[in-house]
Design a protein around this motif. Structure first.
Motif, PDB file in Angstrom:
ATOM      1  N   THR A  69     -11.621  22.608  -5.047  1.00  0.00           N
ATOM      2  CA  THR A  69     -10.622  22.870  -3.854  1.00  0.00           C
ATOM      3  C   THR A  69      -9.464  21.681  -4.325  1.00  0.00           C
ATOM      4  OG1 THR A  69     -12.760  23.410  -2.563  1.00  0.00           O
ATOM      5  CG2 THR A  69     -10.839  22.209  -1.687  1.00  0.00           C
ATOM      6  N   TRP A  70      -9.919  20.243  -4.893  1.00  0.00           N
ATOM      7  CA  TRP A  70      -9.122  19.504  -5.296  1.00  0.00           C
ATOM      8  C   TRP A  70      -8.112  19.948  -5.856  1.00  0.00           C
ATOM      9  CZ3 TRP A  70      -6.686  16.673  -9.041  1.00  0.00           C
ATOM     10  CH2 TRP A  70      -6.197  15.008  -8.549  1.00  0.00           C
ATOM     11  N   LEU A  71      -8.834  20.440  -6.814  1.00  0.00           N
ATOM     12  CA  LEU A  71      -7.810  20.652  -8.222  1.00  0.00           C
ATOM     13  C   LEU A  71      -6.195  22.547  -7.418  1.00  0.00           C
ATOM     14  CD1 LEU A  71      -6.612  21.286 -10.873  1.00  0.00           C
ATOM     15  CD2 LEU A  71      -7.867  22.792 -11.723  1.00  0.00           C
ATOM     16  N   ALA A  72      -7.393  22.846  -6.406  1.00  0.00           N
ATOM     17  CA  ALA A  72      -6.371  23.831  -6.278  1.00  0.00           C
ATOM     18  C   ALA A  72      -5.490  23.238  -5.121  1.00  0.00           C
ATOM     19  CB  ALA A  72      -7.334  25.096  -5.453  1.00  0.00           C
ATOM     20  N   GLY A  73      -6.052  21.845  -4.095  1.00  0.00           N
ATOM     21  CA  GLY A  73      -4.551  21.222  -3.284  1.00  0.00           C
ATOM     22  C   GLY A  73      -3.809  20.782  -4.186  1.00  0.00           C
ATOM     23  N   GLN A  74      -3.623  20.938  -5.515  1.00  0.00           N
ATOM     24  CA  GLN A  74      -2.450  19.725  -6.357  1.00  0.00           C
ATOM     25  C   GLN A  74      -1.401  20.926  -7.031  1.00  0.00           C
ATOM     26  OE1 GLN A  74      -3.003  16.665  -6.369  1.00  0.00           O
ATOM     27  NE2 GLN A  74      -4.605  16.937  -5.226  1.00  0.00           N
ATOM     28  N   ARG A  75      -1.406  22.191  -6.250  1.00  0.00           N
ATOM     29  CA  ARG A  75      -0.494  22.957  -6.422  1.00  0.00           C
ATOM     30  C   ARG A  75       1.371  22.258  -5.916  1.00  0.00           C
ATOM     31  NH1 ARG A  75      -1.933  23.807 -10.816  1.00  0.00           N
ATOM     32  NH2 ARG A  75      -0.491  25.331 -11.251  1.00  0.00           N
ATOM     33  N   ASN A  76       1.809  22.415  -7.320  1.00  0.00           N
ATOM     34  CA  ASN A  76       2.961  22.265  -6.689  1.00  0.00           C
ATOM     35  C   ASN A  76       3.924  22.515  -5.468  1.00  0.00           C
ATOM     36  OD1 ASN A  76       3.435  19.972  -7.997  1.00  0.00           O
ATOM     37  ND2 ASN A  76       4.650  20.757  -9.918  1.00  0.00           N
ATOM     38  N   GLU A  77       3.620  24.703  -5.749  1.00  0.00           N
ATOM     39  CA  GLU A  77       4.252  25.581  -4.988  1.00  0.00           C
ATOM     40  C   GLU A  77       3.155  25.863  -3.530  1.00  0.00           C
ATOM     41  OE1 GLU A  77       6.315  28.212  -5.666  1.00  0.00           O
ATOM     42  OE2 GLU A  77       7.448  27.050  -7.821  1.00  0.00           O
ATOM     43  N   LEU A  78       3.473  25.815  -2.619  1.00  0.00           N
ATOM     44  CA  LEU A  78       2.891  26.405  -1.079  1.00  0.00           C
ATOM     45  C   LEU A  78       2.403  27.547  -1.453  1.00  0.00           C
ATOM     46  CD1 LEU A  78       1.336  25.578   1.517  1.00  0.00           C
ATOM     47  CD2 LEU A  78       3.752  26.691   2.695  1.00  0.00           C
ATOM     48  N   GLN A  79       2.701  28.590  -1.916  1.00  0.00           N
ATOM     49  CA  GLN A  79       2.313  29.990  -2.407  1.00  0.00           C
ATOM     50  C   GLN A  79       0.990  29.690  -3.391  1.00  0.00           C
ATOM     51  OE1 GLN A  79       2.301  33.078  -0.104  1.00  0.00           O
ATOM     52  NE2 GLN A  79       0.820  33.884  -1.670  1.00  0.00           N
ATOM     53  N   GLU A  80       1.295  28.994  -3.993  1.00  0.00           N
ATOM     54  CA  GLU A  80       0.282  29.049  -5.533  1.00  0.00           C
ATOM     55  C   GLU A  80      -0.813  27.927  -4.929  1.00  0.00           C
ATOM     56  OE1 GLU A  80       1.378  26.684  -8.714  1.00  0.00           O
ATOM     57  OE2 GLU A  80       0.594  28.761 -10.168  1.00  0.00           O
ATOM     58  N   ASP A  81      -0.428  27.847  -4.183  1.00  0.00           N
ATOM     59  CA  ASP A  81      -1.221  26.327  -3.519  1.00  0.00           C
ATOM     60  C   ASP A  81      -2.908  26.973  -2.723  1.00  0.00           C
ATOM     61  OD1 ASP A  81      -2.989  24.519  -1.200  1.00  0.00           O
ATOM     62  OD2 ASP A  81      -2.352  22.735  -1.905  1.00  0.00           O
ATOM     63  N   LEU A  82      -2.148  28.122  -2.228  1.00  0.00           N
ATOM     64  CA  LEU A  82      -2.578  28.665  -0.989  1.00  0.00           C
ATOM     65  C   LEU A  82      -3.880  29.971  -1.681  1.00  0.00           C
ATOM     66  CD1 LEU A  82       0.211  29.669   2.079  1.00  0.00           C
ATOM     67  CD2 LEU A  82      -2.551  28.006   2.051  1.00  0.00           C
ATOM     68  N   GLU A  83      -3.015  30.326  -2.751  1.00  0.00           N
ATOM     69  CA  GLU A  83      -3.593  31.201  -3.527  1.00  0.00           C
ATOM     70  C   GLU A  83      -5.092  31.161  -4.625  1.00  0.00           C
ATOM     71  OE1 GLU A  83      -1.800  33.550  -7.177  1.00  0.00           O
ATOM     72  OE2 GLU A  83      -0.821  33.800  -5.934  1.00  0.00           O
ATOM     73  N   TRP A  84      -4.763  29.777  -4.213  1.00  0.00           N
ATOM     74  CA  TRP A  84      -5.803  29.014  -5.890  1.00  0.00           C
ATOM     75  C   TRP A  84      -6.886  28.303  -4.305  1.00  0.00           C
ATOM     76  CZ3 TRP A  84      -5.219  25.868 -10.633  1.00  0.00           C
ATOM     77  CH2 TRP A  84      -4.557  26.607 -11.454  1.00  0.00           C
ATOM     78  N   ARG A  85      -6.626  28.098  -2.813  1.00  0.00           N
ATOM     79  CA  ARG A  85      -7.080  27.728  -2.756  1.00  0.00           C
ATOM     80  C   ARG A  85      -7.818  29.153  -1.910  1.00  0.00           C
ATOM     81  NH1 ARG A  85      -6.965  22.594   0.080  1.00  0.00           N
ATOM     82  NH2 ARG A  85      -5.139  21.382  -0.513  1.00  0.00           N
ATOM     83  N   SER A  86      -7.672  29.765  -1.982  1.00  0.00           N
ATOM     84  CA  SER A  86      -7.754  31.419  -1.477  1.00  0.00           C
ATOM     85  C   SER A  86      -9.736  31.560  -2.493  1.00  0.00           C
ATOM     86  CB  SER A  86      -7.419  32.294  -1.150  1.00  0.00           C
ATOM     87  OG  SER A  86      -6.913  32.980  -2.160  1.00  0.00           O
ATOM     88  N   GLN A  87      -8.843  31.357  -4.042  1.00  0.00           N
ATOM     89  CA  GLN A  87      -9.644  32.275  -5.218  1.00  0.00           C
ATOM     90  C   GLN A  87     -11.305  30.738  -4.916  1.00  0.00           C
ATOM     91  OE1 GLN A  87      -7.089  31.763  -8.312  1.00  0.00           O
ATOM     92  NE2 GLN A  87      -6.412  33.878  -7.234  1.00  0.00           N
TER      93      GLN A  87
END
Length: 123
Positions: free
Chosen positions: A84-102
């Motif tokens: 979860t921490w790593l997913a929240g470190q994405r630079n772009e909002l869409q990528e952040d949401l995509e990683w969090r959903s995974q």
């Protein structure tokens, strides 16, 4: 939360999951970072050539201590926190949401690996 805190994750299972499932979903750099956070509590940058390497074989350099991680992480809750921490470190909002959903899917893959008994006889 208590159930995941009490759910131990075997080191060999963790490595296989990171080398296979996390790498497939988040690439080698993401997998390297999840492993480092889980083991040391530090986010890292990969060093050297990544070609033909498993995430667990990549050399790293610490970049930032991750808040809330108590390394080495050995339970499902700690692993979910690293993801979860790593997913929240994405630079772009869409990528952040995509990683969090995974994250739930990755955790399910880990739980499936953990609960699969080893074969009785190697082939």
């Amino acid at each position: 939360m208590a159930k995941w805190q009490s759910r131990r994750i075997d080191e060999a299972v963790l490595l296989d999951w990171i080398n296979d499932d996390v790498r497939e979903k988040w690439g080698i750099k993401g997998a390297v970072r999840v492993l480092a956070i889980s083991r040391t509590g530090w986010d890292v940058g990969p060093k050297g050539d990544l070609k033909n390497k498993r995430p667990s074989d990549v050399a790293t350099a610490n970049t930032r201590e991750v808040p809330g991680i108590d390394p080495p992480v050995s339970n499902a809750f700690g692993i979910s926190q690293a993801l979860t921490w790593l997913a929240g470190q994405r630079n772009e909002l869409q990528e952040d949401l995509e990683w969090r959903s995974q994250v739930p899917q990755l955790m399910q893959m880990l739980m499936n690996r953990q609960s699969t008994p080893p074969p009785l006889f190697a082939k």
